[in-house]
Design a protein around this motif. Structure first.
Motif, PDB file in Angstrom:
ATOM      1  N   ILE A  49       0.811  -1.372   0.401  1.00 16.60           N
ATOM      2  CA  ILE A  49      -0.478  -0.119  -0.165  1.00 16.60           C
ATOM      3  C   ILE A  49       0.663   1.676  -0.060  1.00 16.60           C
ATOM      4  O   ILE A  49       0.604   2.271  -0.794  1.00 16.60           O
ATOM      5  CB  ILE A  49      -0.785  -0.098   0.845  1.00 16.60           C
ATOM      6  CG1 ILE A  49      -1.794  -1.398   1.156  1.00 16.60           C
ATOM      7  CG2 ILE A  49      -1.561   1.481   1.031  1.00 16.60           C
ATOM      8  CD1 ILE A  49      -2.538  -1.578   2.834  1.00 16.60           C
ATOM      9  N   VAL A  50       1.620   1.545   0.744  1.00 19.46           N
ATOM     10  CA  VAL A  50       3.137   2.123   0.529  1.00 19.46           C
ATOM     11  C   VAL A  50       3.359   2.962  -0.751  1.00 19.46           C
ATOM     12  O   VAL A  50       3.579   3.713  -1.046  1.00 19.46           O
ATOM     13  CB  VAL A  50       3.993   1.792   1.719  1.00 19.46           C
ATOM     14  CG1 VAL A  50       4.881   2.839   1.724  1.00 19.46           C
ATOM     15  CG2 VAL A  50       3.510   1.705   3.511  1.00 19.46           C
ATOM     16  N   ASP A  51       3.887   1.457  -1.331  1.00 17.87           N
ATOM     17  CA  ASP A  51       4.328   1.637  -2.514  1.00 17.87           C
ATOM     18  C   ASP A  51       3.372   2.133  -3.629  1.00 17.87           C
ATOM     19  O   ASP A  51       3.486   2.903  -4.466  1.00 17.87           O
ATOM     20  CB  ASP A  51       4.700   0.105  -2.888  1.00 17.87           C
ATOM     21  CG  ASP A  51       6.344  -0.661  -2.579  1.00 17.87           C
ATOM     22  OD1 ASP A  51       6.118  -1.686  -2.654  1.00 17.87           O
ATOM     23  OD2 ASP A  51       6.584   0.138  -1.389  1.00 17.87           O
ATOM     24  N   ASP A  52       2.659   1.817  -3.175  1.00 16.44           N
ATOM     25  CA  ASP A  52       1.320   2.637  -4.912  1.00 16.44           C
ATOM     26  C   ASP A  52       1.257   3.992  -4.446  1.00 16.44           C
ATOM     27  O   ASP A  52       1.238   4.524  -5.037  1.00 16.44           O
ATOM     28  CB  ASP A  52      -0.448   1.318  -3.859  1.00 16.44           C
ATOM     29  CG  ASP A  52      -0.982   0.156  -4.688  1.00 16.44           C
ATOM     30  OD1 ASP A  52       1.276  -0.066  -5.677  1.00 16.44           O
ATOM     31  OD2 ASP A  52      -1.094  -0.550  -4.176  1.00 16.44           O
ATOM     32  N   VAL A  53       0.996   3.763  -2.818  1.00 15.87           N
ATOM     33  CA  VAL A  53       1.004   5.775  -2.306  1.00 15.87           C
ATOM     34  C   VAL A  53       2.275   6.630  -3.313  1.00 15.87           C
ATOM     35  O   VAL A  53       1.721   7.563  -3.781  1.00 15.87           O
ATOM     36  CB  VAL A  53       0.989   5.732  -1.260  1.00 15.87           C
ATOM     37  CG1 VAL A  53       0.845   7.354  -0.808  1.00 15.87           C
ATOM     38  CG2 VAL A  53      -0.598   4.931  -1.015  1.00 15.87           C
ATOM     39  N   THR A  73      12.209   3.282   4.965  1.00 17.39           N
ATOM     40  CA  THR A  73      12.780   4.394   5.184  1.00 17.39           C
ATOM     41  C   THR A  73      13.299   3.801   3.534  1.00 17.39           C
ATOM     42  O   THR A  73      13.427   4.225   2.029  1.00 17.39           O
ATOM     43  CB  THR A  73      14.268   4.524   5.579  1.00 17.39           C
ATOM     44  OG1 THR A  73      13.555   4.445   6.771  1.00 17.39           O
ATOM     45  CG2 THR A  73      15.558   6.138   5.763  1.00 17.39           C
ATOM     46  N   VAL A  74      14.416   2.541   3.434  1.00 15.00           N
ATOM     47  CA  VAL A  74      15.107   1.631   2.279  1.00 15.00           C
ATOM     48  C   VAL A  74      14.122   1.475   0.829  1.00 15.00           C
ATOM     49  O   VAL A  74      13.683   1.810  -0.453  1.00 15.00           O
ATOM     50  CB  VAL A  74      15.733   1.039   2.703  1.00 15.00           C
ATOM     51  CG1 VAL A  74      15.666  -0.135   0.862  1.00 15.00           C
ATOM     52  CG2 VAL A  74      16.434   1.282   3.265  1.00 15.00           C
ATOM     53  N   ARG A  75      12.445   1.169   1.544  1.00 15.47           N
ATOM     54  CA  ARG A  75      10.945   0.851   0.907  1.00 15.47           C
ATOM     55  C   ARG A  75      10.823   1.782   0.504  1.00 15.47           C
ATOM     56  O   ARG A  75      10.016   2.368  -1.172  1.00 15.47           O
ATOM     57  CB  ARG A  75      10.655  -0.221   1.866  1.00 15.47           C
ATOM     58  CG  ARG A  75       8.734  -0.791   0.655  1.00 15.47           C
ATOM     59  CD  ARG A  75       8.289  -1.361   1.347  1.00 15.47           C
ATOM     60  NE  ARG A  75       7.545  -2.084  -0.048  1.00 15.47           N
ATOM     61  CZ  ARG A  75       6.888  -3.233  -0.004  1.00 15.47           C
ATOM     62  NH1 ARG A  75       7.557  -4.531   1.023  1.00 15.47           N
ATOM     63  NH2 ARG A  75       6.281  -3.774  -0.515  1.00 15.47           N
ATOM     64  N   ILE A  76      10.177   3.153   0.656  1.00 19.44           N
ATOM     65  CA  ILE A  76      10.472   4.373   0.190  1.00 19.44           C
ATOM     66  C   ILE A  76      11.138   4.594  -1.169  1.00 19.44           C
ATOM     67  O   ILE A  76      10.964   5.336  -1.795  1.00 19.44           O
ATOM     68  CB  ILE A  76       9.493   5.179   0.869  1.00 19.44           C
ATOM     69  CG1 ILE A  76       8.263   4.674   1.865  1.00 19.44           C
ATOM     70  CG2 ILE A  76       9.680   6.985   0.188  1.00 19.44           C
ATOM     71  CD1 ILE A  76       7.716   5.399   2.564  1.00 19.44           C
ATOM     72  N   ALA A  77      12.038   5.410  -0.496  1.00 21.48           N
ATOM     73  CA  ALA A  77      13.474   5.811  -0.976  1.00 21.48           C
ATOM     74  C   ALA A  77      13.516   5.066  -2.165  1.00 21.48           C
ATOM     75  O   ALA A  77      14.180   6.040  -3.219  1.00 21.48           O
ATOM     76  CB  ALA A  77      14.742   5.833  -0.231  1.00 21.48           C
TER      77      ALA A  77
END
Ligand SMILES: Cc1ccc(Cc2cc(O)c(O)c(C(=O)NC/C=C/[C@H]3O[C@@H](n4cnc5c(N)ncnc54)[C@H](O)[C@@H]3O)c2)cc1
Ligand SMILES: [Mg+2]
Length: 221
Positions: A49-53, A73-77
């Motif tokens: 869900i974070v990735d999609d946003v 942090t790594v997943r979003i960056a």
């Protein structure tokens, strides 16, 4: 003396992931926390869900509250556009040290600025110390009773512009009732809930996605 959980997570990353590959770092942490030892990462289910946003919003400036072991942090960056920057705040020095090692292992040190300190102290300093105008995305995942005060502080410091997104972890478990009440009832936000599960468990949890509409907000004051 034995190792700490963050130290064991770092060891799992160094053993089971490839340097410079954020995806393999994320997978190594999820694998370790699913099969060996639970840890409070946003995890793989909520992580999607974070990735999609992030992919939808394409934020240029991101603030994360509560780095822990830098999983999110790594997943979003990893999904940010080339010129984007992510600032993450962590006040526990041991966690921050592990997080820094994991960020470097993932090869994302250019995109991520890790600050060791408390959100309440640092949010008022971000504009002049880091030349931040406003944040496009804020990911809240620190102590749950800090979500609301830090959101009000972000407003007060003029760090949110209309269209900015607050994405909050754990709004069901452990729960952030005062924060939910605020973003769901304030004219300053358009809020929606993404139902999911507590990382690596079947427990109910979810993310709250709140778009900042401006201090005037819409509708009656
Ligand atoms: C009852 C119960 C207990 C635990 C759970 C499971 C569960 C599941 C989850 O996804 C969770 O995020 C959590 C949780 O408690 N997270 C708190 C995370 C803190 C990290 O952030 C750091 N920090 C805390 N306040 C600040 C601050 N102001 N400025 C800077 N850093 C801060 C700390 O140093 C930690 O590195 C818990 C579910 C239910
Ligand atoms: Mg969390």
């Amino acid at each position: 003396t034995g190792s700490t959980r963050p130290q064991r997570i770092l060891r799992a990353v160094q053993k089971n992931s490839t340097r410079g590959s954020p995806c393999s770092v994320v997978n190594a942490i999820d694998d370790y926390c699913k099969h060996k030892e639970w840890a409070m990462n946003v995890g793989d289910e909520k992580g999607i869900i974070v990735d999609d946003v992030v992919l939808e919003l394409k934020p240029i400036t991101v603030l994360e509250l509560g780095t822990y072991c830098a999983y999110s942090t790594v997943r979003i960056a990893n999904l940010l556009p080339p010129e984007a920057k992510l600032i993450t705040l962590e006040f526990n020095a041991e966690s921050a040290a592990i997080a820094r090692e994991i960020i470097t292992w993932a090869g994302l040190e250019e995109k991520i600025q890790l600050i060791i300190g408390a959100s309440g102290d640092w949010i008022p300093r971000l504009k002049e110390e880091f030349g931040i105008e406003t944040f496009d995305l804020v990911f809240l995942d620190h102590w749950k009773d800090r979500y609301l005060p830090d959101t009000k502080l972000l407003e007060k410091c003029g760090l949110l512009k209309p269209g900015a997104v607050l994405l909050a972890d754990n709004v069901i478990c452990p729960g952030t009732p005062d924060y939910l009440d605020y973003v769901r009832n304030s004219p300053r936000y358009k809020s929606k809930f993404y139902r999911s599960h507590l990382e690596y468990t079947q427990e109910e949890d979810g993310l709250e996605h709140s778009v900042f509409l401006g201090m005037a907000g819409r509708g009656a004051e």
